[in-house]
Scaffold this active site. Structure first.
Site, PDB file in Angstrom:
ATOM      1  N   GLY A 194      37.430 -51.728   9.413  1.00  0.00           N
ATOM      2  CA  GLY A 194      35.665 -52.095  10.268  1.00  0.00           C
ATOM      3  C   GLY A 194      34.581 -50.992  10.137  1.00  0.00           C
ATOM      4  O   GLY A 194      33.664 -51.139  10.793  1.00  0.00           O
ATOM      5  N   THR A 195      34.664 -50.269   8.659  1.00  0.00           N
ATOM      6  CA  THR A 195      33.510 -49.532   8.433  1.00  0.00           C
ATOM      7  C   THR A 195      32.576 -50.391   8.894  1.00  0.00           C
ATOM      8  O   THR A 195      31.284 -49.730   9.185  1.00  0.00           O
ATOM      9  CB  THR A 195      33.159 -48.643   6.920  1.00  0.00           C
ATOM     10  OG1 THR A 195      33.904 -49.900   6.508  1.00  0.00           O
ATOM     11  CG2 THR A 195      34.804 -47.625   6.702  1.00  0.00           C
ATOM     12  N   GLY A 196      32.108 -51.142   8.353  1.00  0.00           N
ATOM     13  CA  GLY A 196      31.190 -52.254   7.898  1.00  0.00           C
ATOM     14  C   GLY A 196      30.546 -52.403   9.272  1.00  0.00           C
ATOM     15  O   GLY A 196      29.352 -52.551   9.963  1.00  0.00           O
ATOM     16  N   CYS A 197      31.592 -53.134  10.162  1.00  0.00           N
ATOM     17  CA  CYS A 197      31.440 -53.733  11.302  1.00  0.00           C
ATOM     18  C   CYS A 197      30.845 -52.553  12.885  1.00  0.00           C
ATOM     19  O   CYS A 197      29.752 -52.692  13.655  1.00  0.00           O
ATOM     20  CB  CYS A 197      32.535 -54.224  12.574  1.00  0.00           C
ATOM     21  SG  CYS A 197      33.035 -54.608  11.495  1.00  0.00           S
ATOM     22  N   LYS A 237      24.935 -51.756   1.005  1.00  0.00           N
ATOM     23  CA  LYS A 237      25.875 -50.416   1.438  1.00  0.00           C
ATOM     24  C   LYS A 237      26.648 -50.098  -0.251  1.00  0.00           C
ATOM     25  O   LYS A 237      27.282 -51.003  -0.849  1.00  0.00           O
ATOM     26  CB  LYS A 237      26.293 -51.095   2.602  1.00  0.00           C
ATOM     27  CG  LYS A 237      26.488 -51.074   3.919  1.00  0.00           C
ATOM     28  CD  LYS A 237      27.133 -51.252   4.890  1.00  0.00           C
ATOM     29  CE  LYS A 237      28.038 -53.084   4.490  1.00  0.00           C
ATOM     30  NZ  LYS A 237      28.577 -53.907   6.125  1.00  0.00           N
ATOM     31  N   THR A 266      39.684 -46.867   6.541  1.00  0.00           N
ATOM     32  CA  THR A 266      38.411 -47.404   6.801  1.00  0.00           C
ATOM     33  C   THR A 266      37.949 -48.659   7.032  1.00  0.00           C
ATOM     34  O   THR A 266      37.209 -49.761   7.232  1.00  0.00           O
ATOM     35  CB  THR A 266      37.644 -47.514   4.550  1.00  0.00           C
ATOM     36  OG1 THR A 266      39.555 -47.987   4.301  1.00  0.00           O
ATOM     37  CG2 THR A 266      37.803 -46.143   4.219  1.00  0.00           C
TER      38      THR A 266
END
Length: 264
Positions: free
Chosen positions: A212-215, A178, A210
């Site tokens: 928790g964007t990866g989760c 990412k 931003t």
């Protein structure tokens, strides 16, 4: 015998008391995308939008018990892992994925919180690389996580592609590095499937929301895979969903607030 009337995703991850990341973000994402989320909680965190103050890790045998009891009753159509905390939990999760032949494993190697607090012990990085990564259908590290896993900085497009190839070579079916942590007006995620590279781009959104964007991204991929989309379409739709969740988020808290999971 009852059967599932809705597609489901098993989420194996940690809890976020501020509800912006972790299990809470994963469940919101599943609900927003029309799939049923079940959980095996690996750790409790005391955190808010400013940082993490405490972590309570679940016993590995209790993580295993949660996975067993859920799968016995509600067979998942995809699985997503997030914060796994330590090597012992990673070992248990990898064993259960194999024991139950769980489908469509999306692994988000949650290592560091948005605030900079470490969520994966140093000794667990090797277990992640050797035990779980080879089982992953989709592996979604961000730039710092990919750097940690390959052991060198990723500054150029070529270095990012080399890292994606290296991580895919460790056994993951598809790797997505990412690009949110890189600069520029466009966020570029690089996907490598063992043969071809593909880039997914979006305009960078200036926002403090931003957390928790990866989760959210990994859970969205799992949700679309559970809905029987192929990997490229699942990734594309997950990125589109996350981009709008970022763009339409309202500030919450005094630090990095959550995205708007229910923007639709």
């Amino acid at each position: 015998m009852a059967v599932n009337s809705i597609r489901s995703v098993l989420i194996i991850a940690g809890s976020d008391s501020s509800a912006g990341a972790g299990i809470q973000a994963d469940l919101k994402t599943c609900a927003a995308l029309g799939v049923y989320g079940t959980t095996a909680i690996t750790a409790l965190t005391a955190q808010n939008t400013l940082g993490v103050t405490a972590i309570h890790e679940a016993p590995p045998e209790f993580v295993a018990a949660q996975i067993d009891i859920v799968v016995e009753d509600i067979r998942p159509d995809a699985v997503k892992t997030g914060m796994l905390a330590n090597a012992a939990i990673i070992e248990v999760v990898a064993a259960k994925v194999k024991e139950h032949a769980l489908p469509f494993l999306v692994v988000d190697p949650v290592m560091v919180a948005k605030s900079g607090d470490r969520l994966l012990r140093e000794d667990a990085v090797r277990a992640m690389r050797e035990l779980l990564l080879p089982l992953a259908d989709v592996f979604t590290p961000n730039i710092p996580e990919a750097e940690d896993l390959v052991g060198h900085p990723l500054r150029t497009d070529g270095e990012v592609r080399k890292a994606a190839r290296e991580l895919q070579g460790l056994g993951a079916r598809v790797v997505i590095v990412k690009g949110g942590h890189r600069g520029g007006d466009v966020a570029v995620d690089v996907m490598f499937d063992g043969r071809n590279f593909r880039e997914f781009t979006s305009t960078r959104i200036e926002t403090t929301s931003t957390h928790g964007t990866g989760c959210t991204f990994a859970s969205a991929i799992a949700a679309f895979l559970a809905r029987q989309e192929d990997v490229p379409d699942a990734v594309r739709h997950a990125k589109e969903y996350l981009t709008e969740a970022l763009r339409l988020a309202s500030p919450i808290g005094h630090g990095h607030g959550p995205v708007n999971h229910f923007w639709r």
